[in-house]
Structure formats: C-alpha cells, structure tokens
Scaffold this active site. Structure first.
Site, short mmCIF file in Angstrom:
data_model
loop_
_atom_site.label_atom_id
_atom_site.label_comp_id
_atom_site.label_asym_id
_atom_site.label_seq_id
_atom_site.Cartn_x
_atom_site.Cartn_y
_atom_site.Cartn_z
N ARG A 1 0.81 -1.21 0.00
CA ARG A 1 0.00 0.00 0.00
C ARG A 1 0.84 1.25 0.00
O ARG A 1 1.93 1.28 0.57
CB ARG A 1 -0.81 0.11 1.28
CG ARG A 1 -1.85 -0.89 1.47
CD ARG A 1 -2.50 -0.46 2.74
NE ARG A 1 -2.70 -1.61 3.57
CZ ARG A 1 -3.82 -1.82 4.22
NH1 ARG A 1 -4.80 -0.95 4.16
NH2 ARG A 1 -3.95 -2.87 4.95
N ASP B 1 7.13 -3.90 10.11
CA ASP B 1 5.66 -3.89 10.31
C ASP B 1 5.24 -4.13 11.76
O ASP B 1 4.25 -3.60 12.23
CB ASP B 1 4.94 -4.87 9.36
CG ASP B 1 5.44 -6.30 9.43
OD1 ASP B 1 6.45 -6.55 10.11
OD2 ASP B 1 4.82 -7.18 8.79
N SER C 1 8.69 -4.88 5.73
CA SER C 1 8.51 -5.99 6.67
C SER C 1 9.50 -7.13 6.45
O SER C 1 9.11 -8.28 6.19
CB SER C 1 7.09 -6.52 6.55
OG SER C 1 6.19 -5.46 6.62
C1 BG6 Z 1 -1.13 -5.07 7.71
C2 BG6 Z 1 0.01 -4.11 7.99
O1 BG6 Z 1 -2.29 -4.59 8.32
O2 BG6 Z 1 -0.82 -6.32 8.24
C3 BG6 Z 1 1.26 -4.65 7.34
O3 BG6 Z 1 -0.29 -2.83 7.53
C4 BG6 Z 1 1.54 -6.03 7.84
O4 BG6 Z 1 2.34 -3.82 7.61
C5 BG6 Z 1 0.33 -6.90 7.65
O5 BG6 Z 1 2.65 -6.56 7.17
C6 BG6 Z 1 0.49 -8.25 8.24
O6 BG6 Z 1 -0.57 -9.11 7.89
P1 BG6 Z 1 -0.76 -9.88 6.52
O7 BG6 Z 1 -1.62 -11.00 6.89
O8 BG6 Z 1 -1.33 -8.92 5.57
O9 BG6 Z 1 0.55 -10.38 6.04
C1 GLC Z 2 8.92 -11.90 8.28
C2 GLC Z 2 9.88 -10.76 8.25
C3 GLC Z 2 9.64 -9.80 9.39
C4 GLC Z 2 8.20 -9.39 9.41
C5 GLC Z 2 7.31 -10.62 9.45
C6 GLC Z 2 5.86 -10.24 9.45
O1 GLC Z 2 9.19 -12.65 9.41
O2 GLC Z 2 11.20 -11.23 8.32
O3 GLC Z 2 10.43 -8.66 9.28
O4 GLC Z 2 7.94 -8.58 10.52
O5 GLC Z 2 7.59 -11.44 8.36
O6 GLC Z 2 5.48 -9.60 8.29
#
Ligand code: BG6
Ligand code: GLC
Ligand code: BG6
Ligand code: GLC
Length: 931
Positions: free
Chosen positions: A521, A638, A584
C-alpha cells in the site's frame, strides 16, 4: 370350503388392495427418512452406517454373535481374500430361556457374555484380541457402526432396563467380567443387514435384505442424499426399515381383522409391530388358532366342539401351519395336529383348517410382497431406471420352511412390480457372514483411523514441550541482545532506533509505504495533534511475482511507479512530503533512516538487495525516475508500525505482533496483472495477489540490555525477527517430516523455521504436505493424489479459516474443498478439517509460547511480581482464523501466569504507526538542525 372363504373374507387381499398398501408403505418410508417427520413416523427407517456392500477385499478372523432370531449363536468367521468362497465358519447354538430374555437386562448381557466366553475358551481363542460383529435383531438408533440405542424390544424379548441404552456398551461392560478375554465390538448389525451383506458377498447386485422368520423386516441401500438424519449426501447407506411397525399409527386399520386385534392384545407388546403380527412366524400359528377357535364357537368347525388345547395360547405354532399346508402329506398332517390338540376332526374339518392356514399364510406373503414392492420401486426411482434388475437376500424360518411361501411371495412381487427383474437369493449361512463383512470393513476403517491419529499426534504439543519452546526462545532472545553471541544468534534482535511511544503531540502530513504484508500500500496520513485524530488515504497495489523475484532495481522502480501513481491519484504531484517506509523484512539499522537488508524472507527474492541499504535503493529509484522528490525519514518494520499504531490509542502497548498470511500469486491473478500492465504499463490497485507476511514480534527493551547500541538510559524497540528461531536446530524435536518438506520447498530453505510453523501460507503448505502423505497411505481422496493437491499454495489462510469455522456443516467444508479442486467425500472432509485444526492449533500454541517468553522477560527485567501489558496485533491469520487468536491467548496465559496481557487488534495497519514514527523523527531532525 366356501364357508371358510366367506368367514375370512377380510383376510383375502386383492391386487388392488395390495397396490394400495404398497403406496401407503412408500409414503411411510418417505416419512421415516425425513428429519422433521421421523419423530412421528412409525416405520423408523434407521440408518445403519453400513455404506457399501462387500468388495471382496475383506479379510481376517472375526467373532460374531447372532441374537434375536429363533436361535442364538456364537460364531467364529474366517474370511480370506483369495477367491470369494473362502469363508469358514464355526458356530455353536446356545439356548435363550425365557427367564433370561424377559428378565433383567444386565443379566441378559451377562449371559450373552458368558456364552461368548465359553465359546472362546472351548476353542482356545483367549490369547488374542478379536474384532466382533454383533447381529442384534431389534430396532436400534445408531449414530455410528459400533453404537446403537434400543428403541424397543420386539418379538419374544422383553428384558428390563435395556430400552434407550447402547447395547454395544452394555455387552462390552458385561465382557469386562471376563478379564482373560479381549474382544473389540466393532459393529452392530441388524439381521436384515447381515442377510443382505451375506448375499451380496456372493451376488454384488444384492441391495435388499428381507427376514420373514420369528419377526419380519427389511433393509435396502438408500441414497445418502435422501437420508436427512445423517450428514453428507454422497453414496449410499443401508437403511433398516423396521417395517414390522408399519400400521402402528393406524395406517392398516382397514385391513386388520378381529383376530389381529385379539392376537395383539395378548402379545408382549400390544399396539406395536402390527404389520409384523400379520406376517411373521411368531404370530402365524396363533392367528390360525384364534380363527379355528372362533369358527368352532360359531359351529363352523368340529361340530362346535372345542378342546382345552385349542383354548390355550401358543398351542398352534407356525411349523404346524407349514406342515398342514404341505403338498400331499398336508391333509394327514392336519388330522394329526388337530387330534394332538384334543379335537376330533372330520374330513371336511381338515380341509377347512388347511384352507384357513392357506389364507393366513397367503395374506402374510401378500403383505410382505406389497412392502417389498414399495422398496423395489423406490430403488428403481432413486436410480432413475425404467427397469430395475436387482437381487433380494432372504432369510427367516417361515420363508425357509413353509412349503409354498417363497413361490407365492415371488409371484406376487413380480405381479406388483412388473418393471423389476428380481432375483431372490436365500442366505444359506444366516446373517453372520454378512456381519463379518461389515466388521471387516469396520476393522479396516479403525486401522486407518489409527494411522490418521498417529499423524495428527505429531502436532499435539504437551505442556512440557511448550514450556521447552518458551524457555529456548528466552535463551535465544538473550543471545541476540549480547554482543558476544549476537553474530551467531538465530533470533537477531535488531535495534530499531525507535525510543518511545507516540505522545499525542505528533502532527503533519506524511506519506507511508507498507511493503511486505499481503498487500502493498501507499498511504497519505494526516495527523492532527490535540484531538489525536488521524486520517488516512490509501491505495493497494499489486506486486507481480516476477518483480518480487526479479532484480532489486526492478522492484524499487516498481515501488516508485506505484508512488507516482498514488500521488497522481491524490493530486499531490510535486508535494515534497516526509515518508515513512514500512518494510517488513529484517533490516540492520544504525539509525532511524538506514536499514540494511539482512536477508529476504517470505515470498521475496529480488537480487542485489541483501546487504544493501534499502532506503538508499529507494532514494536511487526516485532519482532514476526524476519526477518528484521525497524525504525518506524512517524505515520501520511492520511489527514496529503495528505497535505504534496501537500505542497511539493505548500507552500500555509495548509489544507488536504479526501473525500473518503468505498468500500466493494465483495463475489467474498473474494473468490479470499482465492485462493491467500491458494496459499502459502502470501498476494499478488490485487485491489478493501479493507476497505476504510472516510471523514476528517487536517490543520495548531496556537500553542497558541492548549491547549493540551505546547508552544505558531509557528504552528502544527491538525487532526480534523471531521467525528465525529454530534455525540452529533447537526446536528440531518438535519439527515433523511435513515441516521439513515445507522448508525444503520454500525460497529460503533452512531459514525462518519458526515462521514456517506459525504463519499463514506455510500452515496451508503443511496441511497440503500432510494431505499428500495421507493420500499416499490410501487414507484420503481414494488414494489419488490429484494435480490440484500437487499445487503449491492452494490452501490460503482464508480457506483454512473457512474450513475450520465451527458454523460450517460438513457439506460446506466439502464444497470449499471442491472449489479448491479437491474432490472429496464427506469422510475426507472430516479428516481435512481435523488436519487443518491440528496444524493451526500448533501454530497458535507455538506463537503463544514465544510471546510468553517475551512478556516474562519484560516482567523479570523490571523486577515485577505482576506485569500488565498490551500487545498490538496484526496479520490475516490472527484476524481471520476462527480459533488462532483464542488459542494464542490461552497459551500465553498458561505459560506466563504472572503477566496480564491484553491483545489489541490493529485496525489501521502499520502505515499509521510508520507515519507517527516519521513525525517524531522529523521533529528530532528539525531540532538537531536548529541546534
Ligand atoms: C497489515 C500491515 O495490516 O498487516 C502490514 O499494515 C503487515 O504492515 C500486515 O505486514 C500483516 O498481515 P498480513 O496477513 O497482511 O501479512
Ligand atoms: C517476516 C519478516 C519480518 C516481518 C514478518 C511479518 O518474518 O522477516 O520482518 O515482521 O515477516 O510480516
Ligand atoms: C438367521 C439369521 O438365519 O435367521 C438371524 O442368522 C436371523 O440373524 C434369523 O435373525 C431370522 O429368522 P428366524 O426365523 O430365526 O427368526
Ligand atoms: C423384528 C425386529 C427387527 C428384525 C426382525 C427380524 O421385526 O424388530 O429388527 O429385523 O424382527 O428378525
């Protein structure tokens, strides 16, 4: 002669009446099968949980009981696979005295157990555990093959305290008295079912079983889709009709006679089994006696003379009726029988008595024929055939020993259903052979169940194992923080240079990127201080697989392209906004706006990025595009963004947790993407085709514990990167072969072992590996590993979540599996659901154990007896899965009892947190400049 005919006019049923009865019975069957109508139906149509006729693969040695017909038997049945004729039986009859069958229920089962024990001991069968099939010829409500609650006694039995109890456990309990014996009661089988199965072993076309003996009854194979009392609509199941009760609701009043009523009143079960009482062997002789008595009384027989024997209940038996109707000797037999009853019959009396017998037994055959014709018609209609060719398995003393009965029955059936070619097959060996077949199948199912349980058990972690995980995690956390051990630590404990929570004074307009979760996003975040209000505008973009796994330059060019698109869309081109970059993946930071990528995780694998500063890479890409400039102020994991998002609302939030999904790029989505890109080469908003997140935690740590960063004052947020836990083999003891297979098939084999046991798509992959293995073992999907099952990534978190939803009926689970291209039976669906449950439960528990280590560490570090903390959580697995969050929370409570942990769901994603961090960093930057 005519006098008899006239006298018994009501017992002579025309074909027209028989067709009418047949129609009535069809309606009764329908009523018994319906969920809403069954409770008031008199014909109970009981599901038997016998789903298939023998296929010849049955084998083994079985014990068998045959209780409820005219004779009680114990048997040993040996079935071997080679060739069909290989069934050997040894049997022994035991008496069933009235005081036993009409006494106390516990004594009845005690007696049955004693007979079985005697049988086993005399045959020296005490040394091994044998499966037993229990033929029990009474109406039982079954919910599975090895359980059945007696609805009511019929025929001669009336033992107290048995009705409404499970006769299988009654017998099992009674067997406990014989400690040297070990039997496993695997199936409860009605005699009709045993008969059908016995005959089907020789003729696979057999799909109906009929008993015309002491009692009368029939069973047949019904389509599952018509059996509303049992879940599932696939295949067929044998239904025990219990047709003996036909008429108990008054449906046959017009054809019942005064003799039927009188007989009923004198029976053990008045008002019950009214059809049976007009048909079966237990009652036929008595009916004849009542008729003869009445005829004598009105002077139609024996010159009006009666004997005391003729007045005595039970003095005429069905065998007498059969003897009197015998061709040639019949007349002589009749005289002898009557004389033995103390009568002095004339020649014409004997002929008249013979005639009475014929009318009564003919009516019996007619009634059976009508009911059987109804079943045959139902079978034909179920199969949508114009003509049905089928076999009916037959048994029962009346059918077997009455000289004319079979012929009459066959003839009437053929007349009533001219569009059915019926073969009547006599079960020579009783119902036991069939019961053994049912037991053999049950045995196989039981063995298979054991295999499935063995696999599931690998995923059941004991409390000790979970404590072990918690303690090892704790050790790894410490290693990661210490200078000496850091380099080798698997849990990297990366400093984030975020020193505190937002305090509400943050303000301004910021851009944020959120890369690495399910969706990529770009956001515009407007923060107003004072009222703590945050407004966000965002757009989701797709990152195609070829870019995730292409070159670093391509990836960052693509990201910048998306930013340009967003700025355009928001009318912000040229605005030079501060930007916070949620990235992340593990980054080694030396300050808030520098982050060297340690290594890709999850689904990313772009080249030339590892070991590089990703902030620089983004800056360079912006420069390459040369359209706009951005001020990249912070790079944020994240977990950290999530913690900050939640911390803005709840100052107690000091931990950020991501339990996310790893959704794959489906071929369809990729195709869609190509269309979008060829459409001018722009990225566009699109859902559902992106990388994914894993599993990770950050938390606020004391500076004095962070040896890698100078200074001992205050706190800093540590991105644990706990996904790497176990990469040194420390949790190999709980790793299964399936975890290893998933790891080997991943982009980063050997890495992120803990993440691979706890985050969304890996869970789906574990499930898939288990299903493949179970299929290979022949325990699922008919042993066929389909192309679909071979496809990586078919089980996304959303499917796992749907499958595990408690609100979902089995049929719906099956539909989901079918949507996934997995053609499953209902049994398969149950197993798949169990597998999903075991895998997600373990994931939640492991996550909980890890989190317990962190909160305990924080509690101890601060020297607190009790520690109260809030954990900010994000991730699709946590959000969508029906049980994950609950199990996670329960585990934390269990393993960190001195911590009071509140979980707060991050509704706004981590972009908001990233903007808040950017705001603080920006302020500090400005302060520095001013100084
Ligand atoms: C989102 C966050 O809501 O959740 C992201 O904005 C995060 O930063 C993500 O990585 C984690 O959840 P998923 O299930 O989308 O990988
Ligand atoms: C993976 C990444 C880590 C992140 C997690 C959740 O483990 O290495 O940085 O926080 O995924 O998205
Ligand atoms: C036997 C079967 O052959 O027939 C029994 O083995 C069944 O299971 C019986 O109950 C029915 O006939 P009858 O005449 O003994 O009641
Ligand atoms: C009675 C029983 C039934 C059995 C039949 C034949 O009708 O209720 O279960 O099949 O007798 O033995």
């Amino acid at each position: 002669m005519f006098a008899v005919d006239r006298f018994l006019y009501h017992m002579r049923l025309s074909d027209e009446t028989l067709v009418d009865i047949m129609t009535r019975f069809q309606a009764e069957m329908e009523k018994g099968l319906g969920k809403d109508t069954n409770p008031t139906a008199s014909v109970k149509m009981l599901p038997t949980f016998v789903r298939a006729i023998p296929d010849g693969s049955e084998n083994g040695e079985f014990l068998s009981l045959d209780l409820g017909g005219s004779k009680f038997r114990v048997l040993k049945v040996q079935v071997s696979q080679e060739g069909k004729q290989n069934v050997q039986m040894e049997s022994q009859f035991y008496p069933t005295p009235n005081e036993i069958i009409r006494g106390n229920g516990t004594e009845l089962f005690g007696y049955v157990a004693d007979c079985l024990a005697d049988f086993m001991r005399t045959r020296e069968m005490t040394h091994k555990k044998l499966p037993l099939g229990f033929t029990f010829s009474f109406p039982c409500r079954q919910t599975k093959l090895d359980e059945g609650f007696l609805l009511s006694w019929t025929k001669k039995f009336k033992a107290r305290g048995v009705q409404d109890t499970d006769v299988v456990s009654r017998l099992a309990n009674a067997m406990k008295e014989h400690e040297d014996l070990d039997v496993d009661i695997l199936s409860l089988v009605n005699d009709t079912v045993g008969t059908m199965m016995t005959c089907a072993y020789d003729d696979p076309a057999c799909e109906v079983g009929v008993i015309i003996g002491t009692g009368t009854n029939a069973c047949y194979m019904e389509d599952m889709s018509n059996i509303e009392l049992v879940e599932g609509d696939e295949g067929r199941m044998c239904i025990n009709t219990e047709w003996g009760a036909f008429g108990d609701d008054g449906a046959l009043e017009d054809i019942r006679t005064e003799f039927d009523r009188e007989l009923d009143l004198g029976s053990l079960n008045p008002g019950k089994q009214l059809f049976e009482k007009m048909v079966s062997g237990l009652y036929m002789g008595e009916l004849v006696r009542l008729i003869l008595l009445k005829m004598a009384k009105v002077g139609l027989l024996f010159g009006g003379a009666k004997s005391s024997a003729l007045h005595t209940k039970g003095k005429i038996e069905t065998q007498h009726v059969a003897a009197m109707e015998k061709y040639k000797e019949g007349l002589a037999n009749t005289r002898e029988i009557l004389v033995n009853l103390g009568l002095d019959p004339s020649e014409s009396d004997c002929i008249a008595v013979q005639q009475v017998c014929t009318i009564v037994s003919f009516r019996s055959a007619n009634l059976c024929a009508a009911a059987l014709a109804a079943i045959l018609t139902r079978l034909r209609e179920n199969k949508k055939l114009a003509r049905l060719r089928t076999t009916v398995g037959m048994d029962g003393t009346l059918y077997k020993t009455h000289p004319q009965y079979p012929k009459r029955l066959h003839k009437v059936v053929r007349r009533l259903v001219p569009n059915c070619d019926v073969r009547f097959l006599l079960s020579e060996s009783g119902s036991t052979k069939g019961a053994a077949m049912v037991t053999a199948v049950a045995c196989r199912v039981q063995a298979q169940r054991k295999q499935i349980d063995k696999v599931l058990a690998l995923f059941q972690l004991s409390r000790e194992q979970l404590i072990g995980v918690r303690d090892k995690m704790r050790t790894e956390l410490e290693y990661g923080l210490k200078k000496k051990t850091h380099a080798l630590a698997t849990v990297k404990m990366l400093p984030t240079f975020v020193y505190g929570m937002p305090d509400g004074t943050e303000k301004g307009k910021f851009l944020a990127l959120d890369l690495g979760g399910t969706n990529f996003r770009v956001l515009l975040v407007k923060i107003r201080s004072g009222r703590k209000s945050v407004r966000m505008y965002n757009k989701i973009f797709a990152i195609p697989l070829e870019i995730m796994q292409g070159t670093g330059e391509e990836l960052f060019d693509h990201i910048v392209q998306c930013i340009a698109d967003f700025l355009d869309y928001m009318g912000l081109k040229g605005a030079q906004l501060p930007l916070g970059f949620t990235f992340s993946f593990p980054c080694r930071q030396t300050c808030i706006d520098k982050g060297t990528l340690v290594g890709w995780t999850k689904g990313f694998k772009a080249t030339d990025c590892e070991g590089e500063d990703v902030v620089d890479m983004l800056r360079e890409a912006i420069k390459r595009r040369n359209e706009f400039d951005l001020d990249i102020v912070a790079i944020v994991n994240d977990t950290v963004g999530t913690m900050m998002t939640c911390g803005y609302e709840d100052p107690n939030c000091e931990i950020g947790l991501i339990a996310g999904e790893w959704s794959s790029v489906t071929p369809l989505a990729r195709f869609h993407m190509t269309l979008l890109r060829s459409d001018g080469g722009h990225c566009s908003t699109a859902r559902g085709f992106s990388k994914g997140t894993g599993s990770n935690v950050c938390y606020m740590e004391e500076m004095r514990n962070i040896e890698l960063v100078d200074g001992d004052e205050g706190q800093m947020c540590i991105n644990t990167e706990w996904g790497g836990f176990g990469d040194n083999g420390c949790i190999d003891d709980i790793c299964t072969q399936y975890d290893k297979e998933v790891d080997e098939g991943s982009l980063n084999s050997g890495k992120q072992r803990y993440e691979k046991m706890t985050s969304g798509m890996y869970l789906g992959e574990i499930v898939r590996q288990i299903l493949i293995d179970l299929t290979r073992q022949g325990l699922l999907f008919r042993g066929q590993i389909s192309e679909r099952l071979r496809t990586k990534g078919i089980f996304e978190t959303k499917f796992l979540s749907q499958i595990e939803s408690d609100r979902l009926a089995l049929l719906q689970v099956r539909k989901i599996l079918q949507q996934l291209g997995l053609d499953s039976t209902c049994e398969d669906s149950i197993v798949v659901k169990e597998v999903c449950g075991a895998v997600s439960r373990r994931a939640a528990q492991l996550c909980g154990a890890g989190l317990a280590a962190i909160v305990e560490k924080r509690r101890e570090d601060q020297g607190l007896e009790h520690f109260k903390v809030t954990v900010g959580v994000d991730g699709t697995l946590y959000k969508l899965h029906p049980h994950f969050s609950r199990i996670l929370q329960e585990t934390v409570k269990e393993l960190a009892p001195q911590c009071d942990v509140t979980f707060m769901l991050s509704e706004d994603g981590s972009g908001k947190g990233a903007a808040l961090i950017t705001a603080v960093a920006k302020r500090l930057q400005q302060q520095e400049k001013e100084n």
